[in-house]
Design an enzyme around this catalytic site. Structure first.
Site, PDB file in Angstrom:
ATOM      1  N   TYR A 256       0.807  -1.359   0.096  1.00 47.90           N
ATOM      2  CA  TYR A 256      -0.009   0.083  -0.023  1.00 47.90           C
ATOM      3  C   TYR A 256       0.897   1.277  -0.054  1.00 47.90           C
ATOM      4  O   TYR A 256       1.989   1.225   0.402  1.00 47.90           O
ATOM      5  CB  TYR A 256      -1.081  -0.005   1.277  1.00 47.90           C
TER       6      TYR A 256
ATOM      7  N   PHE B 115      -0.774  -7.058   9.579  1.00 50.58           N
ATOM      8  CA  PHE B 115      -0.432  -6.668   8.174  1.00 50.58           C
ATOM      9  C   PHE B 115       0.789  -7.604   7.690  1.00 50.58           C
ATOM     10  O   PHE B 115       2.151  -7.354   8.106  1.00 50.58           O
ATOM     11  CB  PHE B 115      -0.193  -5.169   7.552  1.00 50.58           C
TER      12      PHE B 115
ATOM     13  N   ASN C 262       2.941  -7.795   5.188  1.00 51.55           N
ATOM     14  CA  ASN C 262       4.134  -7.044   4.799  1.00 51.55           C
ATOM     15  C   ASN C 262       4.912  -6.467   6.007  1.00 51.55           C
ATOM     16  O   ASN C 262       5.929  -6.128   5.782  1.00 51.55           O
ATOM     17  CB  ASN C 262       3.804  -6.138   3.750  1.00 51.55           C
ATOM     18  N   TYR C 263       4.262  -6.400   7.071  1.00 49.44           N
ATOM     19  CA  TYR C 263       4.795  -5.919   8.302  1.00 49.44           C
ATOM     20  C   TYR C 263       5.205  -7.335   9.114  1.00 49.44           C
ATOM     21  O   TYR C 263       4.886  -7.105  10.338  1.00 49.44           O
ATOM     22  CB  TYR C 263       4.135  -4.773   8.972  1.00 49.44           C
ATOM     23  N   ARG C 264       6.123  -8.057   8.775  1.00 49.02           N
ATOM     24  CA  ARG C 264       6.550  -9.203   9.059  1.00 49.02           C
ATOM     25  C   ARG C 264       6.749  -9.205  10.488  1.00 49.02           C
ATOM     26  O   ARG C 264       7.753  -8.325  10.752  1.00 49.02           O
ATOM     27  CB  ARG C 264       7.616  -9.968   8.122  1.00 49.02           C
TER      28      ARG C 264
END
Ligand SMILES: Cc1cc2nc3c(=O)[nH]c(=O)nc-3n(C[C@H](O)[C@H](O)[C@H](O)COP(=O)(O)OP(=O)(O)OC[C@H]3O[C@@H](n4cnc5c(N)ncnc54)[C@H](O)[C@@H]3O)c2cc1C
Ligand SMILES: *[C@@H]1O[C@H](CO)[C@@H](O)[C@H](O)[C@H]1NC(C)=O
Ligand SMILES: *[C@@H]1O[C@H](CO)[C@@H](O)[C@H](O)[C@H]1NC(C)=O
Ligand SMILES: *[C@@H]1O[C@H](CO)[C@@H](O)[C@H](O)[C@H]1NC(C)=O
Ligand SMILES: *[C@@H]1O[C@H](CO)[C@@H](O)[C@H](O)[C@H]1NC(C)=O
Ligand SMILES: *[C@@H]1O[C@H](CO)[C@@H](O)[C@H](O)[C@H]1NC(C)=O
Ligand SMILES: *[C@@H]1O[C@H](CO)[C@@H](O)[C@H](O)[C@H]1NC(C)=O
Ligand SMILES: *[C@@H]1O[C@H](CO)[C@@H](O)[C@H](O)[C@H]1NC(C)=O
Ligand SMILES: *[C@@H]1O[C@H](CO)[C@@H](O)[C@H](O)[C@H]1NC(C)=O
Length: 531
Positions: A192, A468, A470-472
């Site tokens: 995003y 989220f 992608n915020y591993r």
């Protein structure tokens, strides 16, 4: 005395035994690695020699190749497990050979595009592994006539933006703000950026893909089918295949856009401004995105309001004056520019920096940790005050609030694998950066960010506490890919994917039943049914 001798004899024996088994394990793993290497060399097409793409620790540049896409210094230490080989694919066929040979020899493969995984999962593993590095596969072919582009996954976002802007001043693409992020991880994880409220996520703007599956076949959308195509839009690529390229849908941007950065501290009514932000940021016109980052400076909390508006400053000022006057935005705060210049502004570069900076692949690095949360109702004022107090106490932690709403709330939670749509006011990111190496420093800073995360529990989503992809964040659970794989995977899986998790598991079980594409937080296969 006798006891002592017996014990030392025993321990001597066990040391010898351990050494022996280590040596023999080393010998077998050496020969497996040797066979794998031969397999790569033997199966590559003569027209596309693979040898220049192979790096083992014997090659002089092995370490520099490994380090060049490490984006979190926590995983640049001598104790970080290292791959036994890196394959820097130069051609699609190298990816197919890598998958086929790795499957044949039962080896763990890690796929790395831009290397920005916050937990280093693209280049670190607890089991012996090799890295398939995608950075050479980075063609960006823009076709303005069809409003689309084919983008190879080794490209970085900055390159994608730059190449679109080379062809048109009125086309853009809704993806992340940091130009060095890689296309491979970013898009497959549902990226995003500041056009999210107008155009949705990256995955809402993908029309095709090229993927190498667990059988080494090169597939496109048609041949992979809609289920798999759905999964690689938000479910993370690394559980399903190697994505070689995505076909993206370009979006319209006006010739002039506006950006701003306005900072306010607690002494400048920050609490009141944040309170208003919470009630308005997610319902502002969808052309307007106002991100809030919070940090601690001079023992006070500072709010940094980063605005992006797809339109002129006059209209922007009138919207802000009507809906968000507490911020006191003025004409002189507005930076009017082309879309591509706004990308440079949002990248945090000084004004006047050339757009060429977007092609640079070398960001400044630090040791870091990130976490995420979703907020579904405004935090009460006394809650905000408690958060400020905690942040001042912790000193180095930071927060980012990214408003949702607009297009994000219109797209069904099941439309792509990314599930966080209507009902979320904003996504929160927790940040901590540090410059000191070593595990003592790491434990200290990890402790701080976890303390802030725990403090936030009453204000964020519950059952599950959403996150989220992608915020591993491996604090959410890890998968050992043993026979508890499904149960372990479900722990983090429902946080990242909510109701989409079970569909991801079904697709995974169908396309990769032997779980070749796996990592510490991959989608598990269904447990074998008894009887
Ligand atoms: C400085 C910074 C800024 C960021 N800003 C944003 C932002 O604005 N918006 C946002 O949404 N996110 C942002 N992120 C998060 C970012 O989107 C994710 O970390 C993303 O996964 C990174 O992709 P990558 O290719 O660089 O990472 P990698 O570390 O290479 O890969 C990440 C994951 O994807 C897998 N993968 C990579 N390539 C492929 C492939 N070709 N096929 C299959 N699997 C693959 C890897 O195995 C790994 O599991 C940011 C991260 C950083 C470090
Ligand atoms: C590769 O080919 C060589 C000879 O060209 C052969 O000796 C070797 O066994 C082959 N290895 C594999 C893994 O196929
Ligand atoms: C690494 O070393 C091997 C063996 O010497 C060689 O075949 C290969 O080409 C080298 N890789 C590169 C990229 O030079
Ligand atoms: C990563 O580690 C290597 C080896 O210790 C070191 O030479 C290199 O400078 C480090 N990278 C960064 C960016 O600090
Ligand atoms: C803070 O708000 C009060 C009233 O709400 C106002 O009087 C004051 O000027 C504001 N302070 C700043 C620095 O904006
Ligand atoms: C912090 O205070 C110092 C001293 O008053 C000042 O010079 C500095 O600009 C302040 N920093 C910020 C970010 O406001
Ligand atoms: C906001 O609008 C009011 C009247 O509608 C006007 O008096 C004021 O100057 C405007 N403020 C800004 C910052 O434009
Ligand atoms: C780390 O060092 C860099 C370069 O000196 C500096 O800009 C940055 O602020 C430091 N970061 C932290 C968290 O101290
Ligand atoms: C899981 O594996 C272990 C060891 O491999 C075995 O002892 C155990 O019975 C297995 N459990 C199930 C439920 O299959």
């Amino acid at each position: 005395m006798e006891n002592f001798t017996n014990t030392s004899k025993l321990s001597l024996l066990s040391i010898i035994l351990i050494l022996f088994s280590l040596f023999s394990w080393q010998a077998t793993s050496d020969s497996v690695h040797e066979n794998f290497l031969h397999c790569l060399l033997n199966h590559s097409e003569p027209a596309h020699p693979i040898s220049p793409a192979i790096f083992t620790p014997q090659n002089a540049s092995f370490s520099s190749v490994l380090q060049s896409y490490i984006r979190n210094l926590r995983f640049n230490s001598t104790s970080t497990p290292k791959p036994f080989l890196i394959l820097t694919a130069l051609h699609e066929s190298h990816v197919q050979v890598a998958v086929n040979c790795a499957r044949e020899h039962g080896l763990q493969m890690k796929i790395r595009s831009g290397g920005h995984d916050y937990e280093g999962l693209s280049y670190v593993s607890e089991v012996p592994f090799f890295v398939l590095d995608m950075f050479n596969l980075r063609a960006v072919d823009v076709d303005i006539e069809s409003n689309s582009a084919w983008v190879q996954t080794g490209a970085i976002l900055g390159e994608v933006y730059y190449k679109i802007a080379e062809k048109s001043k009125t086309h853009g693409f809704p993806a992340g703000v940091c130009p060095t992020v890689g296309v491979g991880g970013h898009i497959s994880g549902g990226g995003y950026g500041n056009m999210m409220r107008k155009y949705g996520l990256t995955v809402d703007n993908i029309i095709d893909a090229r993927l190498v599956d667990a059988n080494g076949r090169l597939l496109d959308r048609k041949s992979m089918g809609e289920d798999l195509f759905w999964a690689i839009r938000g479910g993370g690529g690394a559980s399903f295949g190697v994505i070689i390229a995505y076909k993206i849908n370009l979006v319209q941007v006006p010739e002039k856009v506006n950006s701003f950065l306005v900072r306010r501290t607690l002494e400048q009514n920050l609490t009141e401004i944040v309170d208003r932000w919470q009630h308005v940021a997610y319902i502002l016109p969808e052309e307007l995105f106002v991100r809030l980052t919070l940090d601690v400076v001079n023992k006070t909390v500072r709010g940094n309001f980063w605005g992006f508006y797809l339109g002129g400053s006059e209209k922007l000022l009138s919207i802000m004056n009507k809906s968000f006057p507490q911020l006191g935005l003025t004409q002189s705060d507005c930076v009017e520019s082309s879309w591509i210049e706004s990308v440079v502004f949002w990248g945090g570069f000084d004004s006047g920096t050339s757009t060429n900076i977007l092609l640079s692949r070398t960001p400044a690095l630090s040791f870091l940790k990130r976490k995420s949360d979703y907020v579904k109702k405004p935090i009460p004022r006394d809650g905000l005050e408690g958060i400020w107090k905690k942040m001042i106490e912790l000193e180095t932690t930071m927060l980012t609030f990214n408003p949702y709403g607009g297009r994000m709330a219109e797209i069904a939670a099941s439309a792509t694998a990314f599930p966080h749509r209507a009902g979320n006011l904003w996504m929160m990111q927790y940040l901590v950066n540090w410059n000191e190496s070593g595990s003592e420093a790491a434990n200290f800073y990890l402790g701080l960010i976890r303390e802030l995360y725990n403090h936030m529990t009453p204000f964020v989503s519950k059952n599950p506490r959403q996150a989220f992809l992608n915020y591993r964040d491996i604090d959410l659970g890890v998968n050992h890919n043993g026979n508890r794989s499904y149960l372990e995977g479900r722990v983090y899986g429902i946080k990242y994917f909510k109701g989409n998790f079970e569909r991801l598991v079904k697709i995974k079980t169908k396309v990769d039943p032997d779980n070749f594409f796996r990592n510490e937080q991959s989608i598990p296969v269904l447990p074998h049914q008894l009887g």
